[in-house]
Design an enzyme around this catalytic site. Structure first.
Site, PDB file in Angstrom:
ATOM      1  N   ASP A 250       0.840  -1.181   0.000  1.00  0.00           N
ATOM      2  CA  ASP A 250       0.000   0.000   0.000  1.00  0.00           C
ATOM      3  C   ASP A 250       0.885   1.245   0.000  1.00  0.00           C
ATOM      4  OD1 ASP A 250      -2.315  -1.643   0.356  1.00  0.00           O
ATOM      5  OD2 ASP A 250      -1.831  -1.767   2.488  1.00  0.00           O
ATOM      6  N   ASP A 289      -1.793  -2.251  -4.923  1.00  0.00           N
ATOM      7  CA  ASP A 289      -2.708  -2.704  -3.878  1.00  0.00           C
ATOM      8  C   ASP A 289      -3.493  -1.482  -3.399  1.00  0.00           C
ATOM      9  OD1 ASP A 289      -4.018  -4.381  -2.135  1.00  0.00           O
ATOM     10  OD2 ASP A 289      -2.349  -4.608  -0.756  1.00  0.00           O
ATOM     11  N   ASP A 293      -4.560   1.992   3.859  1.00  0.00           N
ATOM     12  CA  ASP A 293      -5.361   1.001   4.573  1.00  0.00           C
ATOM     13  C   ASP A 293      -5.177   1.155   6.082  1.00  0.00           C
ATOM     14  OD1 ASP A 293      -6.066   0.039   2.111  1.00  0.00           O
ATOM     15  OD2 ASP A 293      -5.127  -1.925   2.332  1.00  0.00           O
ATOM     16  N   ARG A 345     -13.718   1.494  -2.885  1.00  0.00           N
ATOM     17  CA  ARG A 345     -13.158   1.471  -1.535  1.00  0.00           C
ATOM     18  C   ARG A 345     -12.727   2.865  -1.080  1.00  0.00           C
ATOM     19  NH1 ARG A 345      -9.390  -4.059  -1.438  1.00  0.00           N
ATOM     20  NH2 ARG A 345     -10.947  -5.432  -2.359  1.00  0.00           N
TER      21      ARG A 345
END
Length: 473
Positions: A250, A289, A293, A345
């Site tokens: 990430d 990715d 997060d 997302r």
């Protein structure tokens, strides 16, 4: 752009590469600079301070200077290329003018997280505020950055990033050679009590992943973060109906950490956007990715005033439906962020008590490099409070076009919304409505906040979100 006179708190012993230069041949000064002297000669810099480089062959020290400057080690405090003839070159003027687009009038590197989000709750988040002079570093190479992270223990530290730091540059070992090599060298692991902040409008992290893991009191601000590209994606034939490529890394990940403020950064896949990736096994060989997060029972996190653009799987809060450790944790605020051409997302939530307010979403259904699929994912045991968010998504006709349960229909979450708009109309969220989620989220915001009215969100967010909007001294 303001650069302090004590520019190198941490002196380089390795290469400092040309800012934003992508040429393969060695250079004797940074891109855009002009030669002013050979070693031992003098540069006529003038009365106004300028950045001046000292070095050769892609290895330089860069330092603010003015007046008549001798081109030697004594002037610059370091010899970046021992026993070799070096040169000096003039760069841009150093000014104290705040960057365009607003920002504070003080020094953003000493600011604490505001009380209007989870990071400001309780004892708050101060990062490196109060760091002593020996724990304030200005870095412009991967090697310098890693050295600054090794020093000071858990005492408060402030690390100011200048220019383009590439974790795959020669001073950090060069291009990644394998999956294991990339994993070993691309991590930027932040200790407790740290502020990592960009200087000026264009401080950038490339080919790196910022890791905030099992620590407390961390701030990341004013950085352009190029989401890392996995050099060895793995094909999973069981992912989806026909398989998919899966990648690691990430742009920034928060795991098991507490009191973290992520503010005024810009996250993007550019220039390695998905349309440049090859197609193998009938699917784009996706090398990205997440952008940011939050998982593994992290708490008291605020994500504010960031620009997220040109990315697919943007933000996870909670890693999986089986991550039972997340139950009762993942207290996260997303406010005043700009989600532009992000596929999905933004965020996808499991378990967390997540507060979303005054975020602005802009995208297009069905076309472009990153077509809009959905924005907010109400996943397993999610507890989302949404206020005054604005969605301008071409092709979206109803709430279910922007907010969905992206997981199993049997594993549901809860969400309540007030004041949000979809293409100018009231967003319909709640039992019996277009987005028919359970509204019993089971918690209330424990901090005081008055969101902007939705009518003001678009202009406010577009004006203020992203890197380059803060004054850092």
């Amino acid at each position: 752009m303001h650069v302090p006179h004590a520019y190198f708190k941490l002196l380089p012993l390795a290469a400092i590469f040309a800012l934003f230069s992508t040429t393969a041949s060695a250079k004797d000064w940074p891109s855009g600079y002009s030669k002013c002297a050979d070693e031992a000669g003098v540069c006529q810099v003038g009365d106004q301070p300028r950045l001046v480089s000292f070095g050769a062959r892609d290895q330089w020290v860069v330092k603010p200077q003015k007046g008549v400057v001798t081109c030697d080690k004594a002037t610059f405090g370091s010899d970046p290329l021992p026993n070799k003839i070096k040169k000096c070159a003039l760069g841009p003027l150093v000014t104290t003018t705040p960057p365009p687009g607003g920002g504070n009038t003080g020094d953003a590197s000493n600011e604490a997280a505001p009380a209007t989000g989870w990071a400001g709750y309780g004892k708050g988040t101060t990062g490196g505020r109060g760091a002593g002079a020996t724990s304030i570093y200005t870095v412009s190479s991967a090697w310098q950055l890693q050295e600054a992270l090794k020093r000071s223990g858990t005492q408060p530290r402030i690390i100011k990033v200048y220019g383009n730091i590439d974790m795959a540059s020669a001073d950090n070992g060069g291009k990644f050679k394998s999956a294991s090599d990339q994993s070993a060298r691309n991590a930027i692991v932040l200790p407790s009590n740290t502020t990592l902040i960009g200087l000026g409008e264009s401080a950038q992290i490339r080919n790196g992943r910022i890791v905030i893991k099992n620590v407390e009191n961390v701030i990341v601000r004013n950085l352009q973060i190029v989401n890392p590209c996995d050099i060895a994606p793995v094909w999973d034939p069981n992912d989806g109906s026909s398989g998919n490529w899966n990648s690691e890394y990430d742009g920034l990940v928060v795991e098991g950490a507490r009191h973290v403020w992520i503010d005024h950064n810009s996250f993007t896949d550019f220039p390695d956007t998905d349309d440049r990736a090859p197609v193998e096994k009938g699917k784009i060989k996706q090398c990205h990715d997440g952008a940011l997060d939050v998982k593994k029972a992290a708490d008291y996190i605020t994500v504010s005033n960031n620009l997220f653009e040109l990315h697919s799987k943007n933000n996870l809060v909670g890693s999986s439906d089986s991550a039972s450790e997340d139950e009762g944790h993942l207290t996260v605020t997303f406010n005043n962020n700009y989600f532009r051409n992000v596929s999905e997302r933004s965020p996808r939530v499991r378990f967390g008590k997540v507060h979303l307010y005054n975020n602005y979403y802009e995208g297009t259904k069905g076309k472009g490099i990153y077509p809009h699929k959905y924005s907010i994912g109400v996943g397993y045991k999610a507890k989302i409070l949404s206020q005054n968010n604005v969605f301008d998504v071409a092709g979206a006709a109803a709430c279910k076009d922007v907010i969905i349960n992206p997981g199993s229909a049997s594993k549901t979450g809860a969400m309540t919304d007030s004041g949000s708009l979809l293409n100018g109309s009231v967003l319909s969220v709640g039992p019996g409505k277009d987005c028919a989620f359970n509204s019993a989220i089971g918690w209330q915001v424990p901090y005081a906040v008055q969101p902007l009215p939705a009518s003001s969100v678009r202009d406010s967010v577009k004006r203020n979100a992203g890197a380059g909007k803060l004054q850092v001294r």
